[in-house]
Write an enzyme that holds these catalytic residues in place. Structure first.
Site, short mmCIF file in Angstrom:
data_model
loop_
_atom_site.label_atom_id
_atom_site.label_comp_id
_atom_site.label_asym_id
_atom_site.label_seq_id
_atom_site.Cartn_x
_atom_site.Cartn_y
_atom_site.Cartn_z
N GLU A 132 -0.98 5.64 7.83
CA GLU A 132 -2.17 5.94 7.04
C GLU A 132 -3.31 6.35 7.96
O GLU A 132 -4.00 5.49 8.50
CB GLU A 132 -2.60 4.70 6.25
CG GLU A 132 -1.58 4.19 5.25
CD GLU A 132 -2.11 2.97 4.52
OE1 GLU A 132 -2.22 3.04 3.30
OE2 GLU A 132 -2.44 1.97 5.18
N ASN A 144 -0.18 2.41 -5.11
CA ASN A 144 -1.04 1.31 -4.70
C ASN A 144 -2.27 1.34 -5.59
O ASN A 144 -3.19 2.14 -5.39
CB ASN A 144 -1.44 1.45 -3.22
CG ASN A 144 -2.41 0.35 -2.79
OD1 ASN A 144 -2.57 -0.67 -3.47
ND2 ASN A 144 -3.07 0.56 -1.67
N GLU A 152 -7.72 -1.14 4.56
CA GLU A 152 -8.82 -1.81 3.87
C GLU A 152 -8.85 -3.30 4.17
O GLU A 152 -9.93 -3.91 4.22
CB GLU A 152 -8.72 -1.55 2.36
CG GLU A 152 -9.02 -0.11 2.01
CD GLU A 152 -8.61 0.28 0.60
OE1 GLU A 152 -8.94 1.40 0.18
OE2 GLU A 152 -7.93 -0.53 -0.07
N LYS A 176 -4.54 -0.95 -5.92
CA LYS A 176 -5.69 -1.67 -5.37
C LYS A 176 -6.23 -2.64 -6.44
O LYS A 176 -5.47 -3.40 -7.00
CB LYS A 176 -6.72 -0.68 -4.85
CG LYS A 176 -6.08 0.30 -3.86
CD LYS A 176 -7.03 1.16 -3.12
CE LYS A 176 -6.26 2.09 -2.19
NZ LYS A 176 -7.16 2.87 -1.30
N SER A 211 -4.34 10.53 0.55
CA SER A 211 -4.61 11.79 -0.15
C SER A 211 -3.35 12.49 -0.65
O SER A 211 -3.32 13.72 -0.77
CB SER A 211 -5.40 12.75 0.76
OG SER A 211 -6.59 12.15 1.21
N HIS A 260 -2.88 -3.25 5.49
CA HIS A 260 -3.53 -2.05 4.98
C HIS A 260 -4.89 -1.88 5.65
O HIS A 260 -5.58 -2.85 5.97
CB HIS A 260 -3.68 -2.15 3.46
CG HIS A 260 -4.11 -0.87 2.81
ND1 HIS A 260 -5.42 -0.45 2.78
CD2 HIS A 260 -3.39 0.10 2.17
CE1 HIS A 260 -5.49 0.70 2.14
NE2 HIS A 260 -4.29 1.06 1.77
N GLY A 280 -8.54 6.61 0.87
CA GLY A 280 -9.65 6.56 -0.07
C GLY A 280 -10.48 7.82 -0.14
O GLY A 280 -11.53 7.84 -0.79
#
Length: 257
Positions: free
Chosen positions: A167, A9, A97, A11, A213, A95, A173
């Site tokens: 996630e 991903n 985010e 982003k 991570s 997601h 992140g």
């Protein structure tokens, strides 16, 4: 047996030129599609060029988001139909985010899932670590209430190909080390939630990825967990060598640079 799925991903990293160069650097070392599925989620403007570059390989081109409607007066949105035309075979939806920064809720994501399925694009539905207790057949289960809302009205026949991703919010992140036990526990509880909604047979078939991570040092222990069927990888996927090392987590990879 569920086929492993490793996804980068990116982003909002990498422009079109950088995306194409990345694929040219890795495509000779990609595994056979029969062994494992590999994909890259990139910015929408790069998808068509990436698809052309990846021809003849097993690489899946993935969109990072889609509009909830297929057409209409929605300036700045991108229809799942257009993403399909650009070569996307999958689209990430829900997601963390998107929820945090753009305030997308379960209803919006549910609409996006159903629109994507209409066009033939397979949704990759992301779910974080928010769980509630629920009584199922007299037993107390931890249920991903978020997932229950996102899958509302989705036909069981479609669930067979939908991909889910766990996630944990603290890991997205961040540079914290991914814990294999946490990955297994989360993915197992997602599978249990799907079983509660659709039955154990479908739950055993659906692929569940772990995101947060993941890197070349820990992907082997993450992938060894029985309910983890793949990885959704962020910053660690930006370098070709690192990504190939994770894609080929079961065997060493020679330097491609």
């Amino acid at each position: 047996m569920r086929k492993p799925f490793i996804i980068a991903n990116w982003k909002m990293h990498k422009n079109i030129e950088e995306s194409v160069a990345f694929i040219n650097q890795i495509k000779a070392a990609l595994p056979q599609v029969a062994d494992e599925e590999v994909g890259i989620a990139a910015q929408a403007v790069a998808l068509s060029s990436m698809k052309q570059t990846a021809q003849g390989t097993s690489l899946q081109i993935i969109a990072q988001n889609a509009a909830s409607e297929l057409a209409g007066p929605y300036t700045g949105e991108i229809s799942a139909r257009s993403l399909a035309d650009a070569g996307a075979s999958y689209v990430m939806l829900g997601h963390l985010e998107r929820r945090r920064l753009f305030h997308e809720d379960n209803q919006i994501i549910n609409q996006k899932v159903r629109s994507a399925l209409t066009t033939g694009i397979t949704p990759i539905i992301c779910t974080d670590d928010k769980m509630v207790q629920a009584e199922v057949n007299g037993e107390i289960h931890y249920v991903f209430d978020q997932l229950k809302g996102v899958l509302k009205g989705v036909d069981p026949a479609h669930l067979q190909k939908i991909v889910l991703s766990y996630e944990p919010s603290w890991a997205v992140g961040s540079s914290q080390t991914a814990n294999p036990k946490v990955a297994q526990q989360g993915c197992h509880r997602i599978r249990q939630t799907v079983a509660n909604l659709y039955g154990s047979l479908l739950a055993d078939q659906v692929r569940i990825l772990y995101g947060g991570s993941v890197n070349p040092q820990n992907i082997g222990t993450i992938m060894a967990q029985p309910d983890v069927d793949g990885a959704l990888i962020g910053r660690a996927s930006l370098r070709p060598d690192d990504f190939l090392e994770m894609v080929n987590w079961q065997q060493p990879v020679t330097n491609v640079m």
